[in-house]
Every structure is written in structure tokens, then in C-alpha cells.
Design a protein around this motif. Structure first.
Motif, PDB file in Angstrom:
ATOM      1  N   GLN A 178       0.832  -1.208   0.000  1.00 46.15           N
ATOM      2  CA  GLN A 178       0.000   0.000   0.000  1.00 46.15           C
ATOM      3  C   GLN A 178       0.865   1.257   0.000  1.00 46.15           C
ATOM      4  O   GLN A 178       0.677   2.146   0.807  1.00 46.15           O
ATOM      5  CB  GLN A 178      -0.892  -0.008   1.242  1.00 46.15           C
ATOM      6  N   GLU A 179       1.813   1.291  -0.951  1.00 45.73           N
ATOM      7  CA  GLU A 179       2.822   2.330  -0.856  1.00 45.73           C
ATOM      8  C   GLU A 179       2.263   3.731  -0.997  1.00 45.73           C
ATOM      9  O   GLU A 179       2.854   4.682  -0.521  1.00 45.73           O
ATOM     10  CB  GLU A 179       3.928   2.100  -1.896  1.00 45.73           C
ATOM     11  N   ASN A 180       1.105   3.871  -1.643  1.00 49.19           N
ATOM     12  CA  ASN A 180       0.589   5.220  -1.862  1.00 49.19           C
ATOM     13  C   ASN A 180      -0.418   5.648  -0.809  1.00 49.19           C
ATOM     14  O   ASN A 180      -0.916   6.744  -0.832  1.00 49.19           O
ATOM     15  CB  ASN A 180      -0.089   5.301  -3.233  1.00 49.19           C
ATOM     16  N   VAL A 181      -0.760   4.725   0.078  1.00 44.20           N
ATOM     17  CA  VAL A 181      -1.824   5.027   1.013  1.00 44.20           C
ATOM     18  C   VAL A 181      -1.255   5.609   2.295  1.00 44.20           C
ATOM     19  O   VAL A 181      -0.398   5.011   2.935  1.00 44.20           O
ATOM     20  CB  VAL A 181      -2.635   3.751   1.330  1.00 44.20           C
ATOM     21  N   ILE A 183      -2.220   6.404   5.919  1.00 41.92           N
ATOM     22  CA  ILE A 183      -3.302   5.965   6.786  1.00 41.92           C
ATOM     23  C   ILE A 183      -3.647   7.042   7.783  1.00 41.92           C
ATOM     24  O   ILE A 183      -2.927   7.292   8.739  1.00 41.92           O
ATOM     25  CB  ILE A 183      -2.916   4.680   7.519  1.00 41.92           C
ATOM     26  N   GLY A 184      -4.759   7.694   7.524  1.00 39.19           N
ATOM     27  CA  GLY A 184      -5.308   8.668   8.449  1.00 39.19           C
ATOM     28  C   GLY A 184      -4.262   9.652   8.939  1.00 39.19           C
ATOM     29  O   GLY A 184      -3.424  10.124   8.167  1.00 39.19           O
ATOM     30  N   ASP A 185      -4.311   9.930  10.214  1.00 35.64           N
ATOM     31  CA  ASP A 185      -3.355  10.878  10.772  1.00 35.64           C
ATOM     32  C   ASP A 185      -2.261  10.134  11.526  1.00 35.64           C
ATOM     33  O   ASP A 185      -1.648  10.657  12.423  1.00 35.64           O
ATOM     34  CB  ASP A 185      -4.058  11.872  11.697  1.00 35.64           C
ATOM     35  N   LYS A 186      -2.062   8.876  11.154  1.00 32.30           N
ATOM     36  CA  LYS A 186      -1.085   8.066  11.888  1.00 32.30           C
ATOM     37  C   LYS A 186       0.265   8.772  11.914  1.00 32.30           C
ATOM     38  O   LYS A 186       0.770   9.184  10.890  1.00 32.30           O
ATOM     39  CB  LYS A 186      -0.954   6.698  11.231  1.00 32.30           C
ATOM     40  N   ASP A 189       0.542  13.135  15.329  1.00 31.79           N
ATOM     41  CA  ASP A 189       0.886  13.630  16.660  1.00 31.79           C
ATOM     42  C   ASP A 189       2.126  12.882  17.138  1.00 31.79           C
ATOM     43  O   ASP A 189       2.168  11.659  17.101  1.00 31.79           O
ATOM     44  CB  ASP A 189      -0.277  13.390  17.624  1.00 31.79           C
ATOM     45  N   MET A 235       1.744   6.617  24.361  1.00 32.81           N
ATOM     46  CA  MET A 235       0.761   7.628  23.984  1.00 32.81           C
ATOM     47  C   MET A 235       1.367   8.740  23.157  1.00 32.81           C
ATOM     48  O   MET A 235       2.539   9.077  23.318  1.00 32.81           O
ATOM     49  CB  MET A 235       0.139   8.223  25.247  1.00 32.81           C
ATOM     50  N   ASP A 236       0.528   9.312  22.296  1.00 34.18           N
ATOM     51  CA  ASP A 236       0.977  10.520  21.614  1.00 34.18           C
ATOM     52  C   ASP A 236       0.589  11.728  22.469  1.00 34.18           C
ATOM     53  O   ASP A 236      -0.096  11.600  23.487  1.00 34.18           O
ATOM     54  CB  ASP A 236       0.439  10.604  20.178  1.00 34.18           C
ATOM     55  N   LYS A 238      -1.386  14.222  22.032  1.00 30.38           N
ATOM     56  CA  LYS A 238      -2.803  14.577  22.142  1.00 30.38           C
ATOM     57  C   LYS A 238      -3.515  13.671  23.136  1.00 30.38           C
ATOM     58  O   LYS A 238      -4.346  14.118  23.927  1.00 30.38           O
ATOM     59  CB  LYS A 238      -3.466  14.494  20.757  1.00 30.38           C
ATOM     60  N   GLU A 239      -3.175  12.419  23.101  1.00 30.84           N
ATOM     61  CA  GLU A 239      -3.775  11.487  24.062  1.00 30.84           C
ATOM     62  C   GLU A 239      -3.400  11.869  25.494  1.00 30.84           C
ATOM     63  O   GLU A 239      -4.213  11.808  26.412  1.00 30.84           O
ATOM     64  CB  GLU A 239      -3.336  10.050  23.743  1.00 30.84           C
TER      65      GLU A 239
ATOM     66  N   ARG B  97      -7.896   4.462   7.652  1.00 20.57           N
ATOM     67  CA  ARG B  97      -8.806   4.994   8.652  1.00 20.57           C
ATOM     68  C   ARG B  97      -8.351   6.392   9.017  1.00 20.57           C
ATOM     69  O   ARG B  97      -7.176   6.714   8.946  1.00 20.57           O
ATOM     70  CB  ARG B  97      -8.783   4.110   9.898  1.00 20.57           C
ATOM     71  N   SER B 100      -5.550   6.575  13.836  1.00 21.93           N
ATOM     72  CA  SER B 100      -4.526   5.549  13.709  1.00 21.93           C
ATOM     73  C   SER B 100      -4.816   4.365  14.618  1.00 21.93           C
ATOM     74  O   SER B 100      -5.377   4.499  15.689  1.00 21.93           O
ATOM     75  CB  SER B 100      -3.169   6.139  14.059  1.00 21.93           C
ATOM     76  N   ARG B 232      -5.107  -0.526  23.389  1.00 26.62           N
ATOM     77  CA  ARG B 232      -3.730  -0.741  22.958  1.00 26.62           C
ATOM     78  C   ARG B 232      -2.890  -1.361  24.068  1.00 26.62           C
ATOM     79  O   ARG B 232      -1.962  -2.106  23.804  1.00 26.62           O
ATOM     80  CB  ARG B 232      -3.150   0.621  22.579  1.00 26.62           C
TER      81      ARG B 232
END
Lengths: 259, 259
Positions: A178-181, A183-186, A189, A235-236, A238-239, B97, B100, B232
Motif C-alpha cells: 500500500q505504498e501510496n496510502v 493511513i489517516g493521521d497516523k 501527533d 501515547m501521543d 494529544k492522548e 482509517r 490511527s 492498545r
């Protein structure tokens, strides 16, 4: 000039050297499902040896968007014709044979095709739904391909077998999945730093004291357990903000109740 | 005397701890094809959440001899019910998604399930043919499972996806067992089940409301973020007890401050 982006988007050229050959397939739905399984794994070169019914609405329906593979498929009268230009022919087989053949698992097959046989034209041949490949067809194969499975129930659906083999080829082809995908905001943060986490633990210890949860005598072991939990989760930032907001609210209520 | 041949022929008992869960499958033929794919790989524990049509002649026909899997299948009204006794829940996903999630390939999933999570009850969940799993269903999952594939044509047939995943599980089940890596005292207490975690989230929502942290309008997205954090971390039951004790104390102070 090297156009890097078009290079990155290119199919792995080795995948396109591989033919999938189906011999005397009975159900056109299976041909469609094979086309879908191939396209899912970036393969496109389908050969049909004397299919019972083709083309067919059933095939197109089960192809589910991979009808370009069906439209480009080559129909042949014999296996010999389908594999005429191939240097390496691998025949899929579910059942034991009376004569021994060198056998490959799908993973070994993928490694062989994509690494050790680089540059050769390869065919992977799948036989009839009910009876597989005949001995005179296996005579044309260099290797047998056998999918590891339940010895008491070993007949995979032909499209399921093609899916497993093409999946192993795709994985081995080394294409980044999935080289072009994106994924969300992974990863958007940043993960919390040690300093932020230490500040969080100090805040937590205060809050737990404020709400009356923590007794000084047992606070050390409780904090150790809590650290294990929250260090594990990575955790990032934001979390971390959310959890600190919760701690503040819990403390606020304590202060209000003290007033 | 050690009977080596019977040892080698034995089922790997870990395979039978793994549930395959299908959520709201539309086409009964796909349910039958999934049963066949599972039985091919010595798996048998099929759960169906609100299937559109089941039982069905189409399912039995496509199962092609795996109708024992269909006959034993458990039909549930909700995903929660299907995974209530599971400690590890992995959700298959084809699309990116917006938030993440930790992701596994089928091979990583098989290693995780059969090696590092030895002894836990595992569910692997597959969503609807057209739309996959919804966010509130992914909220129940600890990991996302993504099959490497063509980024421009990434939707595998559901039975093909189950075939790839069960194939990797079967291959991994035959690998020599490895020592479990035990970090600290992790693994001493059993991991929390989905049912225990759901009860924890309900308690948390109440507590956050009680302390005034949660506004009904934004509670859904906050609870989703909190679920991601705590799913997680894969807590054991003792850790869960500690956190629930904290929630109770926070609530108690709120009640006192109301008096």
C-alpha cells in the motif's frame, strides 16, 4: 532525467513475468474470482486452457472490477500452447502423486520465482476444480506447488488457491505494501517524550492523592503498576492532553468539595 | 517411548483457540466459502454477527464439504456478544482509517496469535463485503489486520481474505514453538476479556460524567480516543482493578461534593 515518482508507482517488473494458467476450469464464477485475486496482488497475465464457459456474466460478476484481467485473458487450446514461452513451469497440486516431484510451498515458490529465477518467464498452472492436473500435464511442470493445509480436507477452492499463491508472490516481490496510502493521521501527533510522561506521572500522583485514592504507604507500588500500564501504551501528545484534562477535572471536584 | 509420528500429526491446539467472526455478511455464498477456507486450514470456530441470510443453500453449496463448520457456527446479534470471552481482538481492514490503529500483516498476526499471545482467546473479525467494519466495531479491536495488496485495487473477496489469514495461521502453527517472552510480571495475571473491558469503559464514561469532564455532545469522540489508548495497552485483570478503584474514588468525591 529520472522520473522517480513514476518509477515508484511502477509495478514490480518481476510480477508481470508470471502467468497464471487455469486448465479446463468448469465454473466461470471461479475464473472471475481468480481474476480478482490476481488483480488484488498486482498480477495481470491470465491464460485459460479450454475453459468450459468463457466469457460469462458469472465470471464478470465475480471478478468485481477486475474485468480488465478477463478482457486481456488469453484462451488456448492446450497447456503446451499456454506455456510455450515459459522457462519455469510450476503446477499446483492438492493431492499426493504416485510419482515423486520436487515440491514447493507457496513461499518457496515465490522466493524461487522472484529471486533465484529472475528474468525467466514463469507459469503457475492450476488444474480442474474436481480433478486437478493430469499426469501428462504435470509432465510439463518443473515443480509441484503444494499449499500447506488440513490433510483431511485439502482441496482449496481454485480462486482461494490462486489468492494464497499470488499473495505470497506479492509479499516476496518486495513492493512496499500500500505504498501510496497514507493511513489517516497516523504518526501526525508525536509520541509523548519521557519528560512529558514524567510530568504526567507527577500530576497523576497528585490527583490520586487529592481524590483520596492513594495512601502514602502504598503509593510507590501503585505508581509502579500505573507506570507499567501507561509506558506500555506509548501515547501521543494529544492522548496525553486528554488524560491530563481528566486528572484536572478530578482534582477540581476535590477542591470544590473541600471549599 | 515418544511416538513422533502421532505428535507431528496432532492438531496444533492453538488453532482451535481462534474464532473467525463475520459481521453482517450479505452474500450467503461467501459464508460458505469462508467455512471451506477455514476447514482447509484446520480452523473450525465460526461466529456470524447478524448475517443477512443464514442458513442458506448457497452457503452449503460453496462450503463444499465444510458444512460441519456451518452447522457448528454461532449466530450472534452483536459483535460484543461474539467476542465477549476474547482477550485479543483483531479487525481486518482494507481501507485507510482517519484515526490511527496499530496494524499487523497476516504474517505478523499469525506470529502474534500463535507465539506471543499463547493461551489467550483470540477473535479475528471481518466486516461487511462492501463497507468493512464500522468505527464503533473497530473500537472493540486491539489491532487492525491489513493484507498487503495492490493499493489501486485493494478489496479482497471476504473468503479470499479469510483464506490468506487462515493460511498464515496454519503455516505459523507448524513452526517450532518458541519460548514465550515474559517481561516483568506481564502474563502472570490473565488479560482482561472484552466483557471486562466493556464494563470498564461503561464505568469510565459514568465517572467522567460524574466529575464533569464529559459533555454529552463530545463524549463519543472522547470515548473513542480513550478506547484506543486502553485497548492498545492490553491490561491484565489486576491492572484493570486498580483503574476501576481510581474511577470509584473519583466518583465518590463527586458524590460527597454534591451532598
Amino acid at each position: 532525467l529520472l522520473n522517480l515518482s513514476s518509477f515508484l508507482n511502477q509495478d514490480n517488473p518481476l510480477l508481470s513475468t508470471i502467468k497464471i494458467v487455469l486448465v479446463e476450469t468448469t465454473h466461470p464464477g471461479n475464473i472471475g474470482a481468480v481474476a480478482r485475486a490476481m488483480k488484488n496482488m498486482k498480477m495481470h497475465d491470465l491464460y485459460l486452457v479450454s475453459p468450459k464457459i468463457f466469457p460469462s456474466a458469472d465470471a464478470t460478476s465475480r471478478a468485481s472490477g477486475a474485468d480488465d484481467i478477463l478482457a486481456q485473458a488469453t484462451v488456448c487450446a492446450s497447456l503446451q500452447e499456454a506455456i510455450a514461452d515459459c522457462q519455469l513451469v510450476i503446477g499446483a497440486s492438492a493431492r499426493g502423486r504416485t510419482i515423486s516431484w520436487p515440491e514447493l510451498t507457496p513461499r518457496e515458490c515465490a522466493e524461487k520465482v522472484l529471486i533465484s529465477e529472475h528474468g525467466n518467464k514463469v507459469a503457475i498452472v492450476f488444474g480442474r476444480e474436481n480433478s486437478g492436473l493430469k499426469n501428462h500435464e504435470l509432465d510439463l511442470c518443473h515443480f509441484l506447488l503444494r499449499i500447506p493445509c488440513n490433510s483431511e480436507y485439502s482441496s482449496l477452492n481454485i480462486a482461494a488457491a490462486v489468492q494464497v499463491v499470488c499473495y505470497e508472490l506479492f509479499v516476496a516481490s518486495g513492493l512496499p505494501a500500500q505504498e501510496n496510502v497514507v493511513i489517516g493521521d497516523k504518526g501526525k501527533d508525536p509520541l509523548a517524550t519521557t519528560m512529558q510522561m514524567e510530568s504526567f506521572y507527577t500530576h497523576m500522583a497528585e490527583a490520586l492523592y487529592d481524590i483520596g485514592f492513594m495512601h502514602p504507604a502504598k503509593s510507590k507500588s501503585i505508581m509502579r503498576r500505573l507506570r507499567r500500564i501507561y509506558n506500555r501504551v506509548q501515547m501521543d501528545s494529544k492522548e496525553l492532553d486528554i488524560l491530563r484534562g481528566i486528572l484536572r477535572m478530578a482534582q477540581g471536584h476535590k477542591r470544590n468539595s473541600d471549599v
